[in-house]
Design a protein around this motif. Structure first.
Motif, PDB file in Angstrom:
ATOM      1  N   LEU A  49      14.487  -1.703 -13.373  1.00  0.00           N
ATOM      2  CA  LEU A  49      13.918  -2.542 -12.331  1.00  0.00           C
ATOM      3  C   LEU A  49      14.309  -1.983 -10.973  1.00  0.00           C
ATOM      4  CD1 LEU A  49      14.467  -6.266 -13.424  1.00  0.00           C
ATOM      5  CD2 LEU A  49      12.287  -5.062 -13.221  1.00  0.00           C
ATOM      6  N   GLU A  50      13.360  -2.014 -10.036  1.00  0.00           N
ATOM      7  CA  GLU A  50      13.635  -1.635  -8.656  1.00  0.00           C
ATOM      8  C   GLU A  50      13.665  -2.897  -7.811  1.00  0.00           C
ATOM      9  OE1 GLU A  50      11.511   1.734  -6.463  1.00  0.00           O
ATOM     10  OE2 GLU A  50      10.738  -0.069  -5.476  1.00  0.00           O
ATOM     11  N   VAL A  51      14.704  -3.071  -7.012  1.00  0.00           N
ATOM     12  CA  VAL A  51      14.820  -4.227  -6.149  1.00  0.00           C
ATOM     13  C   VAL A  51      14.909  -3.785  -4.695  1.00  0.00           C
ATOM     14  CG1 VAL A  51      17.339  -4.321  -6.406  1.00  0.00           C
ATOM     15  CG2 VAL A  51      16.098  -6.367  -5.681  1.00  0.00           C
ATOM     16  N   THR A  52      14.208  -4.510  -3.837  1.00  0.00           N
ATOM     17  CA  THR A  52      14.279  -4.303  -2.396  1.00  0.00           C
ATOM     18  C   THR A  52      14.790  -5.580  -1.756  1.00  0.00           C
ATOM     19  OG1 THR A  52      12.376  -2.796  -2.453  1.00  0.00           O
ATOM     20  CG2 THR A  52      12.993  -3.701  -0.310  1.00  0.00           C
ATOM     21  N   ALA A  53      15.818  -5.488  -0.915  1.00  0.00           N
ATOM     22  CA  ALA A  53      16.306  -6.652  -0.181  1.00  0.00           C
ATOM     23  C   ALA A  53      15.313  -7.000   0.922  1.00  0.00           C
ATOM     24  CB  ALA A  53      17.677  -6.366   0.408  1.00  0.00           C
ATOM     25  N   THR A  54      14.979  -8.285   1.039  1.00  0.00           N
ATOM     26  CA  THR A  54      14.021  -8.739   2.034  1.00  0.00           C
ATOM     27  C   THR A  54      14.730  -9.598   3.088  1.00  0.00           C
ATOM     28  OG1 THR A  54      13.405 -10.656   0.664  1.00  0.00           O
ATOM     29  CG2 THR A  54      12.105  -8.631   0.412  1.00  0.00           C
TER      30      THR A  54
ATOM     31  N   VAL B 103      22.069 -13.150   5.138  1.00  0.00           N
ATOM     32  CA  VAL B 103      21.346 -13.678   3.976  1.00  0.00           C
ATOM     33  C   VAL B 103      20.224 -12.703   3.657  1.00  0.00           C
ATOM     34  CG1 VAL B 103      20.111 -15.646   2.985  1.00  0.00           C
ATOM     35  CG2 VAL B 103      21.811 -16.044   4.773  1.00  0.00           C
ATOM     36  N   ILE B 104      19.938 -12.510   2.370  1.00  0.00           N
ATOM     37  CA  ILE B 104      18.806 -11.675   1.969  1.00  0.00           C
ATOM     38  C   ILE B 104      18.018 -12.353   0.855  1.00  0.00           C
ATOM     39  CG2 ILE B 104      19.735  -9.434   2.653  1.00  0.00           C
ATOM     40  CD1 ILE B 104      20.574  -8.993  -0.290  1.00  0.00           C
ATOM     41  N   GLY B 105      16.763 -11.912   0.708  1.00  0.00           N
ATOM     42  CA  GLY B 105      15.953 -12.217  -0.457  1.00  0.00           C
ATOM     43  C   GLY B 105      15.842 -10.972  -1.321  1.00  0.00           C
ATOM     44  N   PHE B 106      15.087 -11.078  -2.421  1.00  0.00           N
ATOM     45  CA  PHE B 106      15.023  -9.989  -3.394  1.00  0.00           C
ATOM     46  C   PHE B 106      13.588  -9.837  -3.909  1.00  0.00           C
ATOM     47  CE2 PHE B 106      19.092 -12.154  -3.637  1.00  0.00           C
ATOM     48  CZ  PHE B 106      20.008 -11.123  -3.486  1.00  0.00           C
ATOM     49  N   ALA B 107      13.040  -8.628  -3.790  1.00  0.00           N
ATOM     50  CA  ALA B 107      11.704  -8.324  -4.306  1.00  0.00           C
ATOM     51  C   ALA B 107      11.838  -7.288  -5.421  1.00  0.00           C
ATOM     52  CB  ALA B 107      10.804  -7.796  -3.192  1.00  0.00           C
ATOM     53  N   PHE B 108      11.339  -7.631  -6.610  1.00  0.00           N
ATOM     54  CA  PHE B 108      11.484  -6.774  -7.788  1.00  0.00           C
ATOM     55  C   PHE B 108      10.152  -6.125  -8.154  1.00  0.00           C
ATOM     56  CE2 PHE B 108      15.098  -9.569  -8.155  1.00  0.00           C
ATOM     57  CZ  PHE B 108      16.093  -8.734  -8.642  1.00  0.00           C
ATOM     58  N   ARG B 109      10.238  -4.830  -8.422  1.00  0.00           N
ATOM     59  CA  ARG B 109       9.095  -4.071  -8.924  1.00  0.00           C
ATOM     60  C   ARG B 109       9.511  -3.307 -10.169  1.00  0.00           C
ATOM     61  NH1 ARG B 109       8.864  -3.430  -3.301  1.00  0.00           N
ATOM     62  NH2 ARG B 109       6.834  -3.892  -2.332  1.00  0.00           N
ATOM     63  N   ARG B 110       8.534  -3.018 -11.015  1.00  0.00           N
ATOM     64  CA  ARG B 110       8.741  -2.020 -12.055  1.00  0.00           C
ATOM     65  C   ARG B 110       8.626  -0.659 -11.388  1.00  0.00           C
ATOM     66  NH1 ARG B 110       5.213  -6.034 -14.423  1.00  0.00           N
ATOM     67  NH2 ARG B 110       6.369  -7.203 -16.027  1.00  0.00           N
ATOM     68  N   PRO B 111       9.519   0.287 -11.667  1.00  0.00           N
ATOM     69  CA  PRO B 111       9.499   1.579 -10.979  1.00  0.00           C
ATOM     70  C   PRO B 111       8.120   2.232 -11.023  1.00  0.00           C
ATOM     71  CG  PRO B 111      11.507   1.390 -12.254  1.00  0.00           C
ATOM     72  CD  PRO B 111      10.657   0.191 -12.606  1.00  0.00           C
TER      73      PRO B 111
ATOM     74  N   GLN C 288       5.435   1.116  -9.612  1.00  0.00           N
ATOM     75  CA  GLN C 288       4.358   0.143  -9.489  1.00  0.00           C
ATOM     76  C   GLN C 288       4.400  -0.544  -8.131  1.00  0.00           C
ATOM     77  OE1 GLN C 288       1.955  -0.222 -11.931  1.00  0.00           O
ATOM     78  NE2 GLN C 288       3.054   1.515 -12.840  1.00  0.00           N
ATOM     79  N   PRO C 289       3.249  -0.753  -7.492  1.00  0.00           N
ATOM     80  CA  PRO C 289       3.260  -1.384  -6.158  1.00  0.00           C
ATOM     81  C   PRO C 289       3.466  -2.900  -6.199  1.00  0.00           C
ATOM     82  CG  PRO C 289       1.016  -0.879  -6.819  1.00  0.00           C
ATOM     83  CD  PRO C 289       1.901  -0.292  -7.880  1.00  0.00           C
ATOM     84  N   GLU C 290       3.063  -3.550  -7.278  1.00  0.00           N
ATOM     85  CA  GLU C 290       3.131  -5.004  -7.330  1.00  0.00           C
ATOM     86  C   GLU C 290       4.578  -5.490  -7.424  1.00  0.00           C
ATOM     87  OE1 GLU C 290       0.928  -8.525  -9.841  1.00  0.00           O
ATOM     88  OE2 GLU C 290       2.062  -7.037 -10.980  1.00  0.00           O
ATOM     89  N   VAL C 291       4.886  -6.524  -6.695  1.00  0.00           N
ATOM     90  CA  VAL C 291       6.171  -7.203  -6.800  1.00  0.00           C
ATOM     91  C   VAL C 291       6.055  -8.235  -7.915  1.00  0.00           C
ATOM     92  CG1 VAL C 291       7.800  -8.735  -5.630  1.00  0.00           C
ATOM     93  CG2 VAL C 291       6.772  -6.822  -4.390  1.00  0.00           C
ATOM     94  N   VAL C 292       6.797  -8.035  -8.990  1.00  0.00           N
ATOM     95  CA  VAL C 292       6.689  -8.966 -10.117  1.00  0.00           C
ATOM     96  C   VAL C 292       7.423 -10.266  -9.832  1.00  0.00           C
ATOM     97  CG1 VAL C 292       6.260  -7.251 -11.890  1.00  0.00           C
ATOM     98  CG2 VAL C 292       8.629  -7.811 -11.292  1.00  0.00           C
ATOM     99  N   LEU C 293       8.463 -10.212  -8.968  1.00  0.00           N
ATOM    100  CA  LEU C 293       9.229 -11.402  -8.624  1.00  0.00           C
ATOM    101  C   LEU C 293       9.770 -11.247  -7.214  1.00  0.00           C
ATOM    102  CD1 LEU C 293      10.714 -14.075  -9.446  1.00  0.00           C
ATOM    103  CD2 LEU C 293      12.617 -12.620 -10.192  1.00  0.00           C
ATOM    104  N   TRP C 294       9.511 -12.266  -6.368  1.00  0.00           N
ATOM    105  CA  TRP C 294      10.111 -12.321  -5.042  1.00  0.00           C
ATOM    106  C   TRP C 294      10.907 -13.610  -4.924  1.00  0.00           C
ATOM    107  CZ3 TRP C 294       7.611 -13.760   0.244  1.00  0.00           C
ATOM    108  CH2 TRP C 294       8.524 -13.505   1.283  1.00  0.00           C
ATOM    109  N   VAL C 295      12.180 -13.479  -4.647  1.00  0.00           N
ATOM    110  CA  VAL C 295      13.065 -14.614  -4.386  1.00  0.00           C
ATOM    111  C   VAL C 295      13.315 -14.635  -2.882  1.00  0.00           C
ATOM    112  CG1 VAL C 295      15.297 -15.665  -4.905  1.00  0.00           C
ATOM    113  CG2 VAL C 295      14.129 -14.288  -6.646  1.00  0.00           C
ATOM    114  N   THR C 296      12.829 -15.654  -2.190  1.00  0.00           N
ATOM    115  CA  THR C 296      12.857 -15.607  -0.724  1.00  0.00           C
ATOM    116  C   THR C 296      14.260 -15.689  -0.161  1.00  0.00           C
ATOM    117  OG1 THR C 296      12.649 -18.005  -0.421  1.00  0.00           O
ATOM    118  CG2 THR C 296      10.598 -16.710  -0.587  1.00  0.00           C
TER     119      THR C 296
END
Length: 259
Positions: free
Chosen positions: A119-124, A140-148, A150-158
Motif C-alpha cells: 500500500l502507498e500512503v500520502t499524508a494529507t 495533524v494529518i490525514g491519510f490517502a491510500f493507493r495501490r502502488p 494506481q491513481p485512484e485513492v482507495v481510502l482517504w481518512v481526512t
C-alpha cells in the motif's frame, strides 16, 4: 473493503487483507481529558468493540497523538502491537516507538506486510482550528491510500480539520473510492465561536466537492465538546442534494459493513 465503527474517530478498516485501525480510543466513558490552554473534554461513550476483540492489526493511523479523543490511554497501549503506526513527524518523535513512521503533509510512504499487497500512503493536510492556531493545536494529518501504480485513492481518512483551502484543494485533485470524514464541530466556551473541526454542513460541502463513491461520517459523537455533533451531521446529510446524500453511509456501532 470492510469497515467497522468503534466510536468517535476510531474505525477498523479491512482492505486488501490489511487490518487498519484509525485513531484508537478505547478508554471507558466518564473521564475528563485536558487539551491546550485550559480546555478539556469528557468522554461520554465507550467503544463498541473492546481491544481484546480486535484481532491482529497491521497498521494503526494516528492523525495526531496529543489529543486524547484521537489517542487515549488504552489506544496508546495498542501501538506497540501493530506492525506499522503512522502519525505526524512531531508525533513520531514523542511516541518514540520502533514501529512508528512520522509523516508531514504531502509526504509518501510505501508499506509492506508479509502476505499483504503493498500500500502507498500520502499524508494529507489538516488544520485543526482557525487560522494561525497551529502553535496551539499542533500538527495533524490525514491519510490517502493507493495501490502502488494506481491513481485512484482507495481510502482517504481526512483527520481532524476545519474546512479550509488546503483540504478543499486536496479534495479537488483526488479520485477517491471511500472517504472517512471527521466532523462534530468542536468548540470551547473560552474560545467563543471558533471551530476546531468541521461541522456537518462543512463535511457535506467537502463530500460534495470530493464526490467519492462512499463517504462515511466519523468523530461526531462520544465527547462533550461537540457543538454540532451527530444531530448537526444528520441534519446536514438530510438537507444535501440526493446525489450527495446517496454517497453517505452511516455505520452501525460495532458491526462490520462491506462497502
Amino acid at each position: 473493503m470492510r469497515v467497522t465503527r468503534i466510536g468517535g474517530p476510531s474505525v477498523l478498516v479491512e482492505l486488501d487483507g490489511w487490518r487498519i485501525l484509525i485513531d484508537p480510543t478505547f478508554d471507558p466513558p466518564g473521564r475528563r481529558y485536558p487539551f491546550a490552554l485550559g480546555t478539556s473534554s469528557v468522554k461520554t461513550r465507550g467503544p463498541a468493540i473492546e481491544p481484546s476483540s480486535l484481532g491482529e492489526i497491521d497498521l494503526i493511523l494516528v492523525s495526531h497523538d496529543h489529543h486524547a479523543d484521537n489517542l487515549d490511554t488504552a489506544g496508546r497501549g495498542l501501538l506497540p502491537t501493530a506492525t506499522h503506526v503512522l502519525t505526524t513527524a512531531s508525533g513520531a518523535r514523542r511516541l518514540a516507538l520502533p514501529n512508528v513512521h512520522g509523516l508531514t503533509a504531502g509526504q509518501k510512504l510505501e508499506l509492506e506486510v508479509t502476505g499483504r499487497a503493498r500500500l502507498e500512503v500520502t499524508a494529507t493536510p489538516c488544520r485543526h482550528g482557525p487560522a494561525f492556531s497551529h502553535p496551539i493545536v499542533g500538527d495533524v494529518i490525514g491519510f490517502a491510500f493507493r495501490r502502488p501504480g494506481q491513481p485512484e485513492v482507495v481510502l482517504w481518512v481526512t483527520g481532524d480539520s476545519v474546512l479550509h483551502r488546503a483540504i478543499r484543494r486536496t479534495a479537488s485533485v483526488l479520485d477517491v473510492d471511500v472517504a472517512i470524514v471527521n466532523a462534530g464541530g468542536v468548540g470551547f466556551p473560552m474560545t467563543g465561536p471558533l471551530k476546531y473541526t468541521m461541522t456537518g454542513a462543512d463535511a457535506v460541502q467537502l463530500i460534495t466537492e470530493l464526490a467519492p463513491r462512499v463517504a462515511i461520517p466519523a468523530h461526531y459523537d462520544g465527547w462533550s465538546r461537540f457543538r454540532d455533533g451527530e444531530k448537526g451531521m444528520r441534519a446536514a446529510v438530510d438537507a444535501a442534494p440526493p446525489d450527495v446524500r446517496s454517497r453517505i453511509r452511516w455505520l452501525p456501532d460495532g458491526q462490520p459493513v462491506d462497502i
